[in-house]
Design a protein around this motif. Structure first.
Motif, PDB file in Angstrom:
ATOM      1  N   ALA A   5       0.849  -1.181   0.000  1.00 14.60           N
ATOM      2  CA  ALA A   5       0.000   0.000   0.000  1.00 14.60           C
ATOM      3  C   ALA A   5       0.883   1.229   0.000  1.00 14.60           C
ATOM      4  CB  ALA A   5      -0.912   0.003   1.227  1.00 14.60           C
ATOM      5  N   THR A   6       0.366   2.309  -0.543  1.00 16.22           N
ATOM      6  CA  THR A   6       1.076   3.574  -0.555  1.00 16.22           C
ATOM      7  C   THR A   6       0.700   4.380   0.673  1.00 16.22           C
ATOM      8  OG1 THR A   6       1.092   3.618  -2.967  1.00 16.22           O
ATOM      9  CG2 THR A   6       1.466   5.713  -1.830  1.00 16.22           C
ATOM     10  N   VAL A   7       1.684   4.832   1.404  1.00 13.30           N
ATOM     11  CA  VAL A   7       1.441   5.611   2.614  1.00 13.30           C
ATOM     12  C   VAL A   7       1.360   7.092   2.240  1.00 13.30           C
ATOM     13  CG1 VAL A   7       2.347   6.262   4.876  1.00 13.30           C
ATOM     14  CG2 VAL A   7       2.596   3.905   4.059  1.00 13.30           C
ATOM     15  N   HIS A   8       0.192   7.667   2.449  1.00 10.73           N
ATOM     16  CA  HIS A   8      -0.017   9.082   2.142  1.00 10.73           C
ATOM     17  C   HIS A   8       0.394   9.977   3.305  1.00 10.73           C
ATOM     18  CE1 HIS A   8      -2.211   7.873  -1.458  1.00 10.73           C
ATOM     19  NE2 HIS A   8      -2.868   7.012  -0.698  1.00 10.73           N
ATOM     20  N   ALA A   9       0.283   9.461   4.524  1.00 14.29           N
ATOM     21  CA  ALA A   9       0.660  10.257   5.693  1.00 14.29           C
ATOM     22  C   ALA A   9       0.892   9.347   6.883  1.00 14.29           C
ATOM     23  CB  ALA A   9      -0.431  11.283   6.025  1.00 14.29           C
ATOM     24  N   LEU A  10       1.812   9.746   7.738  1.00  9.42           N
ATOM     25  CA  LEU A  10       2.017   9.130   9.045  1.00  9.42           C
ATOM     26  C   LEU A  10       1.627  10.194  10.073  1.00  9.42           C
ATOM     27  CD1 LEU A  10       5.435   7.370   8.394  1.00  9.42           C
ATOM     28  CD2 LEU A  10       3.185   6.287   8.560  1.00  9.42           C
ATOM     29  N   CYS A  11       0.759   9.817  10.998  1.00  3.90           N
ATOM     30  CA  CYS A  11       0.116  10.818  11.846  1.00  3.90           C
ATOM     31  C   CYS A  11       0.271  10.500  13.332  1.00  3.90           C
ATOM     32  CB  CYS A  11      -1.370  10.912  11.506  1.00  3.90           C
ATOM     33  SG  CYS A  11      -1.702  11.307   9.771  1.00  3.90           S
ATOM     34  N   ILE A  12       0.395  11.551  14.114  1.00  2.00           N
ATOM     35  CA  ILE A  12       0.526  11.420  15.558  1.00  2.00           C
ATOM     36  C   ILE A  12      -0.406  12.416  16.242  1.00  2.00           C
ATOM     37  CG2 ILE A  12       2.912  10.617  15.419  1.00  2.00           C
ATOM     38  CD1 ILE A  12       3.800  13.424  16.276  1.00  2.00           C
ATOM     39  N   GLY A  13      -0.709  12.148  17.509  1.00  2.00           N
ATOM     40  CA  GLY A  13      -1.571  13.049  18.255  1.00  2.00           C
ATOM     41  C   GLY A  13      -1.260  13.021  19.737  1.00  2.00           C
ATOM     42  N   GLN A  14      -1.677  14.065  20.409  1.00  2.00           N
ATOM     43  CA  GLN A  14      -1.525  14.204  21.856  1.00  2.00           C
ATOM     44  C   GLN A  14      -2.911  14.324  22.483  1.00  2.00           C
ATOM     45  OE1 GLN A  14       1.499  14.445  23.707  1.00  2.00           O
ATOM     46  NE2 GLN A  14       2.485  13.776  21.817  1.00  2.00           N
ATOM     47  N   PRO A  15      -3.090  13.848  23.717  1.00  2.00           N
ATOM     48  CA  PRO A  15      -4.388  13.989  24.378  1.00  2.00           C
ATOM     49  C   PRO A  15      -4.795  15.457  24.484  1.00  2.00           C
ATOM     50  CG  PRO A  15      -3.013  12.421  25.554  1.00  2.00           C
ATOM     51  CD  PRO A  15      -2.135  13.069  24.530  1.00  2.00           C
ATOM     52  N   ARG A  29      -2.232  14.612  13.536  1.00  2.00           N
ATOM     53  CA  ARG A  29      -1.721  15.449  12.447  1.00  2.00           C
ATOM     54  C   ARG A  29      -0.598  14.703  11.730  1.00  2.00           C
ATOM     55  NH1 ARG A  29       3.166  17.293  13.970  1.00  2.00           N
ATOM     56  NH2 ARG A  29       3.661  17.320  16.184  1.00  2.00           N
ATOM     57  N   ALA A  30      -0.472  15.006  10.447  1.00  2.00           N
ATOM     58  CA  ALA A  30       0.570  14.376   9.643  1.00  2.00           C
ATOM     59  C   ALA A  30       1.934  14.918  10.021  1.00  2.00           C
ATOM     60  CB  ALA A  30       0.302  14.620   8.164  1.00  2.00           C
ATOM     61  N   VAL A  31       2.937  14.060   9.964  1.00  2.00           N
ATOM     62  CA  VAL A  31       4.308  14.420  10.297  1.00  2.00           C
ATOM     63  C   VAL A  31       5.097  14.626   9.013  1.00  2.00           C
ATOM     64  CG1 VAL A  31       6.418  13.652  11.433  1.00  2.00           C
ATOM     65  CG2 VAL A  31       4.195  13.107  12.438  1.00  2.00           C
ATOM     66  N   VAL A  80     -14.558  16.706   8.741  1.00  2.00           N
ATOM     67  CA  VAL A  80     -13.551  15.873   9.409  1.00  2.00           C
ATOM     68  C   VAL A  80     -12.819  14.996   8.396  1.00  2.00           C
ATOM     69  CG1 VAL A  80     -13.173  14.021  11.104  1.00  2.00           C
ATOM     70  CG2 VAL A  80     -14.685  15.926  11.657  1.00  2.00           C
ATOM     71  N   LEU A  81     -13.497  14.612   7.315  1.00  5.83           N
ATOM     72  CA  LEU A  81     -12.858  13.788   6.298  1.00  5.83           C
ATOM     73  C   LEU A  81     -11.713  14.519   5.605  1.00  5.83           C
ATOM     74  CD1 LEU A  81     -15.985  12.065   4.729  1.00  5.83           C
ATOM     75  CD2 LEU A  81     -14.230  10.979   6.137  1.00  5.83           C
ATOM     76  N   GLY A  82     -11.638  15.825   5.773  1.00  6.70           N
ATOM     77  CA  GLY A  82     -10.535  16.593   5.222  1.00  6.70           C
ATOM     78  C   GLY A  82      -9.363  16.736   6.167  1.00  6.70           C
ATOM     79  N   CYS A  83      -9.492  16.199   7.375  1.00 13.72           N
ATOM     80  CA  CYS A  83      -8.393  16.250   8.341  1.00 13.72           C
ATOM     81  C   CYS A  83      -7.302  15.252   7.948  1.00 13.72           C
ATOM     82  CB  CYS A  83      -8.906  15.924   9.741  1.00 13.72           C
ATOM     83  SG  CYS A  83     -10.084  17.124  10.400  1.00 13.72           S
ATOM     84  N   ASP A  84      -6.140  15.386   8.567  1.00 12.59           N
ATOM     85  CA  ASP A  84      -5.021  14.493   8.240  1.00 12.59           C
ATOM     86  C   ASP A  84      -5.362  13.031   8.510  1.00 12.59           C
ATOM     87  OD1 ASP A  84      -3.466  16.618   7.461  1.00 12.59           O
ATOM     88  OD2 ASP A  84      -2.389  16.777   9.358  1.00 12.59           O
ATOM     89  N   ALA A  85      -6.025  12.764   9.620  1.00 14.08           N
ATOM     90  CA  ALA A  85      -6.335  11.390  10.021  1.00 14.08           C
ATOM     91  C   ALA A  85      -7.767  11.348  10.548  1.00 14.08           C
ATOM     92  CB  ALA A  85      -5.349  10.906  11.080  1.00 14.08           C
TER      93      ALA A  85
END
Length: 217
Positions: A5-15, A29-31, A80-85
């Motif tokens: 699969a092609t990775v479009h974004a790798l995303c991380i988040g904080q509480p 959010r995307a890194v 929301v579908l336009g957000c990074d993740a």
């Protein structure tokens, strides 16, 4: 065996505040640039509810981008579908879905080696994030649940990398079939199938125990 699969974004988040006093890290959010993938997940990613999320068997969450169009149609479009993740995923990728991936499959992402450990069990937080009831029911019916990886070998990856299957796990048990067997009332696993699920050594212990309890009920 090869599947990629092609990775479009790798995303991380904080509480952060989510529902009153409750916190959640579902808004990721995307890194930009390379990111380390550790045994606990992507560097900088955290969970708020450690009772139900996180840990080695839920280190990295993958949700297929292929599902976005169906969600957009069902929701009538949604910001929301336009957000990074949108679904709180760490890996935003296209090229494989739940019917293509088996429990225990191993994938190379950058220099990291990941292993499929369980489907993602949907919860109320998705419905709260989107402000729409019925999302959990739709996931249960369509089996578009996404899945989690455990990290077998730590490494580093970046968006644009491919995530490529290098080993097939329990080939009779796709993520979709296992999820349906335990959660979709119309496709409930038989007693024999539940015993088989309980014996899948690459499935996380929580889901194996759930199947074992159901088989003896």
């Amino acid at each position: 065996m090869t599947r990629a699969a092609t990775v479009h974004a790798l995303c991380i988040g904080q509480p952060q505040p989510f529902n009153g006093a409750e916190l959640s890290a579902i808004a990721k959010r995307a890194v930009a640039g390379p990111i380390a993938i550790r045994s606990f997940g992507l560097e900088g990613d955290m969970v708020a509810d450690t009772k139900h999320h996180g840990g080695p068997d839920m280190a990295v969450h993958h949700y297929p981008r292929e599902h976005y169009a169906g969600w957009s149609e069902w929701l009538g479009g949604h910001e929301v579908l336009g957000c990074d993740a949108p679904f709180g995923e760490n890996i935003v990728a296209s090229g494989m879905i739940e019917t293509d991936v088996h429990i225990g499959d191993r994938f190379r992402l950058g220099s990291a080696l990941l292993e499929v450990s369980q489907p993602r069990q949907p919860c109320w937080k998705l419905e709260h994030r989107f402000g729409r009831k019925g999302m959990v029911k739709r996931i249960v019916t369509n089996h578009n649940c996404g899945w989690y990886y455990r990290v077998v070998e730590e490494g580093e990856a970046r968006s644009g990398d491919s995530i490529r299957r290098v080993e097939t796990g329990h080939r009779d048990w796709s993520v979709a079939r296992l999820f349906a067997g335990l959660y979709d009332p119309s496709q409930r696993a038989s007693a024999d199938e539940l015993c088989e699920i309980a014996a899948l050594d690459r499935l996380c212990e929580t889901w194996r125990n759930q199947a074992a309890r159901a088989s003896s009920a």
